[in-house]
Write an enzyme that holds these catalytic residues in place. Structure first.
Site, PDB file in Angstrom:
ATOM      1  N   ASP A  60     -20.084 -64.276 -52.840  1.00 60.61           N
ATOM      2  CA  ASP A  60     -19.349 -64.791 -51.701  1.00 60.61           C
ATOM      3  C   ASP A  60     -17.946 -65.208 -52.170  1.00 60.61           C
ATOM      4  O   ASP A  60     -17.246 -64.424 -52.814  1.00 60.61           O
ATOM      5  CB  ASP A  60     -20.148 -65.949 -51.072  1.00 60.61           C
ATOM      6  CG  ASP A  60     -19.606 -66.412 -49.737  1.00 60.61           C
ATOM      7  OD1 ASP A  60     -19.920 -65.772 -48.719  1.00 60.61           O
ATOM      8  OD2 ASP A  60     -18.872 -67.421 -49.710  1.00 60.61           O
ATOM      9  N   ASP A  94     -26.535 -56.875 -45.782  1.00 59.46           N
ATOM     10  CA  ASP A  94     -25.450 -57.853 -45.698  1.00 59.46           C
ATOM     11  C   ASP A  94     -24.191 -57.196 -45.149  1.00 59.46           C
ATOM     12  O   ASP A  94     -23.356 -56.704 -45.913  1.00 59.46           O
ATOM     13  CB  ASP A  94     -25.154 -58.477 -47.063  1.00 59.46           C
ATOM     14  CG  ASP A  94     -24.001 -59.481 -46.980  1.00 59.46           C
ATOM     15  OD1 ASP A  94     -23.805 -60.069 -45.906  1.00 59.46           O
ATOM     16  OD2 ASP A  94     -23.295 -59.667 -47.992  1.00 59.46           O
ATOM     17  N   HIS A 108     -27.263 -61.783 -46.976  1.00 67.85           N
ATOM     18  CA  HIS A 108     -26.040 -62.143 -47.695  1.00 67.85           C
ATOM     19  C   HIS A 108     -26.304 -63.013 -48.904  1.00 67.85           C
ATOM     20  O   HIS A 108     -25.718 -62.803 -49.976  1.00 67.85           O
ATOM     21  CB  HIS A 108     -25.080 -62.868 -46.746  1.00 67.85           C
ATOM     22  CG  HIS A 108     -23.846 -63.357 -47.424  1.00 67.85           C
ATOM     23  ND1 HIS A 108     -22.906 -62.515 -47.982  1.00 67.85           N
ATOM     24  CD2 HIS A 108     -23.390 -64.618 -47.679  1.00 67.85           C
ATOM     25  CE1 HIS A 108     -21.920 -63.219 -48.523  1.00 67.85           C
ATOM     26  NE2 HIS A 108     -22.199 -64.491 -48.361  1.00 67.85           N
TER      27      HIS A 108
END
Length: 317
Positions: A121, A265, A295
């Site tokens: 991320d 994702d 994710h």
């Protein structure tokens, strides 16, 4: 500046790591204390694992355990504004450049070198910009469900979630991305656990408690909110300018670079191919796709990620 009370972190499930701190560059209020979790032998090969929004080092609890068992020294810092790290109260205290500087401050404070960098991320934009600044500190990279925002028109048709320029003075954005940015800015109370989803089923109560632990009230959430506002949405955004510079540095990065992405994702889907095609060190690597995972791959498949990272270090050392 706020510090989450220590008792918020008592008895968290599968998180036995005693608190450790380093001091990194500060704000007008002074120096800041950055927390990190550590596992494994102190003389083992170093792995630094960087989280994103809205998580903290708890995200990597199962990955840390596997890496330690394989003889690696695994370090997972909490970004400033997250986890047990200090939390400046003003949203404007958090900038893209400062987050990168705080990441570099962590590496400097511990004198780390020959680092295997694992990024998820927002850990990607922060960690890869840090790598661009001091590439000699990093031996290899594992990118997992992350992106490097550039707003480059060449990303048209490549990413599952569009976020790129087009023509002159226009941009294309996935509606879901803008919905997420607006939600984090406008919702009266931003609760991290509501944003951490799992394709393998709902989070249990103990995991929900752990993700919410760093934020006992709204005074602690300035960094949590602001990180979403820092997502570059135009070519002139400071983060996009930094992202393009980092991509230029990655074009010269010949050390091993591995992608470990899930197949469910959309937020980062497609960027694994960008890295594979752009980074010289990605050529010939055994890139991994993890099935049935959303994710938050380290949350859903943390032990699997740990094994992949440990194997990668072993075969590229």
């Amino acid at each position: 500046m706020a510090r989450t009370p220590d008792d918020r972190f008592t008895g968290l499930a599968d998180y036995p790591f005693p608190p450790r701190y380093v001091e990194v560059g500060g704000t007008a209020d002074g120096a800041l204390r950055m927390h990190y979790a550590e596992a494994g032998p102190p003389d083992g090969p170093v792995v630094v694992l960087l989280h994103g929004q809205p998580t903290w080092s708890y995200l990597y609890r199962h990955t840390l355990a596997v890496l330690a068992a394989r003889g690696l020294r695994a370090l997972a810092p909490d970004n400033i504004g997250f986890g047990r790290s200090d939390k400046p109260l003003e949203r404007t205290d958090y900038t893209f450049a400062r987050h990168v500087a705080w990441t570099l401050g962590f590496v400097d404070a511990l004198g780390l070198g020959d680092v295997t960098l694992v990024v998820h991320d927002w850990g990607g934009p922060l960690g890869l910009n840090a790598l661009a600044a001091v590439p000699e500190r990093f031996a290899r990279v594992v990118a997992t469900n992350t992106v490097l925002h550039t707003a480059d028109p060449a990303l048209d048709g490549v990413l599952a979630w569009a976020n790129h320029g087009t023509g002159t003075g226009r941009v294309v954005h996935e509606e879901a991305l803008l919905d997420y940015v607006a939600y984090c800015a406008r919702v009266p109370e931003l609760v991290p656990s509501t944003l951490v989803y799992s394709a393998r089923g709902p989070l249990d109560a103990a995991t929900v408690r752990a993700y919410d632990a760093p934020f006992p009230d709204t005074t602690c959430t300035a960094g949590l909110r602001q990180m979403t506002a820092l997502i570059p949405l135009t070519r002139r955004d400071p983060g996009a300018v930094m992202g393009r510079a980092a991509m230029e540095a990655l074009a010269r990065f010949e050390r091993p670079f591995l992608t470990v992405y899930s197949d469910a994702d959309p937020a980062t889907g497609g960027f694994e191919r960008v890295f594979q095609e752009h980074v010289p060190g990605a050529a010939g690597q055994a890139h991994v796709t993890v099935p049935g995972v959303g994710h938050f791959l380290p949350e859903e498949a943390g032990a699997e990620l740990g094994a992949v990272v440990a194997d990668f270090v072993a075969r590229t050392s």
